[in-house]
Design a protein around this motif. Structure first.
Motif, PDB file in Angstrom:
ATOM      1  N   LEU A 201       0.828  -1.197   0.000  1.00 52.05           N
ATOM      2  CA  LEU A 201       0.000   0.000   0.000  1.00 52.05           C
ATOM      3  C   LEU A 201       0.869   1.257   0.000  1.00 52.05           C
ATOM      4  N   LEU A 202       0.237   2.397  -0.231  1.00 52.45           N
ATOM      5  CA  LEU A 202       0.939   3.669  -0.126  1.00 52.45           C
ATOM      6  C   LEU A 202       1.241   3.963   1.342  1.00 52.45           C
ATOM      7  N   GLU A 203       2.248   4.780   1.573  1.00 54.26           N
ATOM      8  CA  GLU A 203       2.623   5.137   2.930  1.00 54.26           C
ATOM      9  C   GLU A 203       1.540   5.998   3.571  1.00 54.26           C
ATOM     10  N   CYS A 207      -4.589   9.393   1.215  1.00 58.90           N
ATOM     11  CA  CYS A 207      -5.950   8.952   1.515  1.00 58.90           C
ATOM     12  C   CYS A 207      -6.307   7.683   0.758  1.00 58.90           C
ATOM     13  N   LEU A 208      -5.653   7.425  -0.386  1.00 60.18           N
ATOM     14  CA  LEU A 208      -5.952   6.230  -1.167  1.00 60.18           C
ATOM     15  C   LEU A 208      -5.703   4.968  -0.355  1.00 60.18           C
ATOM     16  N   ARG A 209      -4.746   5.005   0.550  1.00 62.36           N
ATOM     17  CA  ARG A 209      -4.426   3.839   1.379  1.00 62.36           C
ATOM     18  C   ARG A 209      -5.663   3.372   2.141  1.00 62.36           C
ATOM     19  N   ASP A 210      -6.261   4.276   2.907  1.00 62.26           N
ATOM     20  CA  ASP A 210      -7.435   3.911   3.708  1.00 62.26           C
ATOM     21  C   ASP A 210      -8.674   3.702   2.848  1.00 62.26           C
ATOM     22  N   GLN A 211      -8.799   4.475   1.767  1.00 65.02           N
ATOM     23  CA  GLN A 211      -9.958   4.325   0.893  1.00 65.02           C
ATOM     24  C   GLN A 211      -9.976   2.967   0.224  1.00 65.02           C
ATOM     25  N   PHE A 227       7.563  -2.561   3.271  1.00 65.73           N
ATOM     26  CA  PHE A 227       7.629  -1.913   1.963  1.00 65.73           C
ATOM     27  C   PHE A 227       6.355  -1.109   1.748  1.00 65.73           C
ATOM     28  N   GLN A 228       6.477   0.214   1.732  1.00 63.13           N
ATOM     29  CA  GLN A 228       5.341   1.093   1.484  1.00 63.13           C
ATOM     30  C   GLN A 228       5.703   2.058   0.367  1.00 63.13           C
ATOM     31  N   GLY A 229       4.765   2.243  -0.543  1.00 60.72           N
ATOM     32  CA  GLY A 229       5.047   3.069  -1.702  1.00 60.72           C
ATOM     33  C   GLY A 229       4.814   4.541  -1.463  1.00 60.72           C
ATOM     34  N   THR A 230       5.586   5.356  -2.162  1.00 59.45           N
ATOM     35  CA  THR A 230       5.393   6.807  -2.107  1.00 59.45           C
ATOM     36  C   THR A 230       4.501   7.292  -3.245  1.00 59.45           C
ATOM     37  N   SER A 231       4.250   6.417  -4.227  1.00 62.46           N
ATOM     38  CA  SER A 231       3.381   6.762  -5.352  1.00 62.46           C
ATOM     39  C   SER A 231       2.840   5.468  -5.943  1.00 62.46           C
ATOM     40  N   LEU A 232       1.830   5.592  -6.810  1.00 61.14           N
ATOM     41  CA  LEU A 232       1.281   4.407  -7.456  1.00 61.14           C
ATOM     42  C   LEU A 232       2.307   3.774  -8.392  1.00 61.14           C
ATOM     43  N   THR A 234       5.475   3.628  -7.825  1.00 57.97           N
ATOM     44  CA  THR A 234       6.360   2.849  -6.958  1.00 57.97           C
ATOM     45  C   THR A 234       5.721   1.515  -6.608  1.00 57.97           C
ATOM     46  N   LEU A 235       4.421   1.514  -6.316  1.00 59.89           N
ATOM     47  CA  LEU A 235       3.724   0.262  -6.012  1.00 59.89           C
ATOM     48  C   LEU A 235       3.811  -0.711  -7.182  1.00 59.89           C
ATOM     49  N   VAL A 236       3.663  -0.200  -8.391  1.00 58.59           N
ATOM     50  CA  VAL A 236       3.764  -1.062  -9.579  1.00 58.59           C
ATOM     51  C   VAL A 236       5.150  -1.699  -9.656  1.00 58.59           C
ATOM     52  N   GLN A 237       6.177  -0.915  -9.410  1.00 56.11           N
ATOM     53  CA  GLN A 237       7.537  -1.451  -9.448  1.00 56.11           C
ATOM     54  C   GLN A 237       7.755  -2.498  -8.360  1.00 56.11           C
ATOM     55  N   MET A 238       7.159  -2.284  -7.181  1.00 53.90           N
ATOM     56  CA  MET A 238       7.302  -3.236  -6.091  1.00 53.90           C
ATOM     57  C   MET A 238       6.611  -4.556  -6.407  1.00 53.90           C
ATOM     58  N   VAL A 239       5.438  -4.488  -7.023  1.00 53.33           N
ATOM     59  CA  VAL A 239       4.744  -5.714  -7.425  1.00 53.33           C
ATOM     60  C   VAL A 239       5.536  -6.419  -8.517  1.00 53.33           C
ATOM     61  N   ALA A 240       6.068  -5.659  -9.473  1.00 51.66           N
ATOM     62  CA  ALA A 240       6.874  -6.262 -10.541  1.00 51.66           C
ATOM     63  C   ALA A 240       8.114  -6.952  -9.990  1.00 51.66           C
ATOM     64  N   ALA A 241       8.615  -6.468  -8.847  1.00 48.53           N
ATOM     65  CA  ALA A 241       9.786  -7.088  -8.215  1.00 48.53           C
ATOM     66  C   ALA A 241       9.409  -8.312  -7.385  1.00 48.53           C
ATOM     67  N   GLY A 242       8.111  -8.642  -7.344  1.00 47.50           N
ATOM     68  CA  GLY A 242       7.677  -9.844  -6.634  1.00 47.50           C
ATOM     69  C   GLY A 242       7.510  -9.661  -5.141  1.00 47.50           C
TER      70      GLY A 242
END
Length: 311
Positions: A201-203, A207-211, A227-232, A234-242
């Protein structure tokens, strides 16, 4: 004839607000577009009109007196009311003309504005949009202070009774998996199944985190706090990294945030799982017709973007 008492000028009040906010004469003068001597003279004249010192001056710093802080707070309200008067006069001639300071949150701006701005300029050539991207709480604080005219945000969010908000679009969430993990691809996934995944999730502060958690009924889900993302992105890159899976709003997916990856998406089964996109403004603003027209244009733009995405 009634004798009029000497009153502060709006210019003097703006000088005071700038000094109190910035705690520095030089920076305040730059912000007001005047020389430091002009600003200092204006403050002294204001103190003479009010008959009391407003600032404590030293060689190294400037500090507002208690009265100075109180007067600065009152000055902000007066200046905001004066701006509303000017806005009301302008909007009576053309509701979609003049400057408009629009705040937008980071989980909306990059996915809407690049396509919307050219069309808005074409539709409203006399409207000058000035954009500021920031998280919801500081944007709403700036809106209340009169530093912004409207804010494009995600709902639900407790905007408060002093603000008014209108819904523009519904933005569903989808689960995003590393390659080969979304089995079967495209089939709706139950929120209960996501609860056992390593959810990225985002850090805190977004508000998107709780929503996302609330909309998808995942308040008790296992979350990856390491691992918490600073942007969407970043989240995509984290998922791509497994590192796990995530939840993305449809507008980001439609805008191509997954382009160039092999990540897979699955819609969420059960109750509708989405956030609402809205536009908020001060309830007492004289430009309500401007904001409603802008909201309608953005609503149409978002609908066009959704229809243009191949399914």
């Amino acid at each position: 004839m009634i004798a009029m008492r000497p009153l502060p000028s709006f210019r003097q009040l703006s000088y005071l607000v700038a000094v109190v906010d910035l705690c520095h004469f030089g920076k305040a003068a730059d912000a007001c577009g005047v020389t430091q001597s002009t600003l200092s003279a204006g403050i002294r004249e204001l103190e003479e009109v009010l008959g009391a010192p407003l600032l404590e001056r030293t060689k190294r710093q400037v500090i507002a007196t208690p009265l100075g802080r109180d007067m600065a707070a009152r000055a902000r309200e007066l200046l905001k009311a004066a701006e509303d008067m000017v806005d009301a006069a302008r909007s009576s001639k053309d509701t979609m003309a003049g400057p408009l300071r629009l705040g937008v949150i980071p989980t909306i701006g990059p996915f809407v504005l690049p396509h919307a701005m050219p069309r808005l300029r074409k539709a409203f050539p006399r409207l000058r949009l000035f954009l500021r991207e920031e998280q919801t709480a500081p944007l709403l604080a700036k809106l209340r202070a009169g530093e912004l005219d409207a804010v494009l945000l995600a709902l639900p969010y407790a905007v408060g009774d002093d603000l008014e908000a209108i819904d523009i679009a519904d933005d569903p969430f989808s689960a995003v998996y590393p390659p080969g993990r979304a089995e079967p691809p495209g089939k709706p996934v139950r929120p209960g199944d996501i609860a056992f995944e390593n959810l990225l999730l985002l850090e805190d502060g977004h508000c998107l985190r709780d929503q996302a958690l609330a909309a998808c009924h995942l308040e008790g889900a296992r979350r990856n706090e390491e691992f918490q993302g600073t942007s969407l992105h970043t989240l995509v890159q984290m998922v791509a990294a497994g590192l796990g899976i995530t939840l993305l709003p449809q507008m980001a997916i439609d805008a191509g945030i997954l382009r160039g990856t092999k990540l897979e998406t699955r819609p969420l089964a059960g109750k509708p799982s989405s956030r609402r996109i809205g536009l908020a403004w001060r309830r007492r603003s004289a430009r309500k017709e401007t904001f409603r027209t802008l909201a309608a244009a953005l609503k149409d733009e978002l609908a066009k973007g959704r229809r243009a995405v191949p399914r």
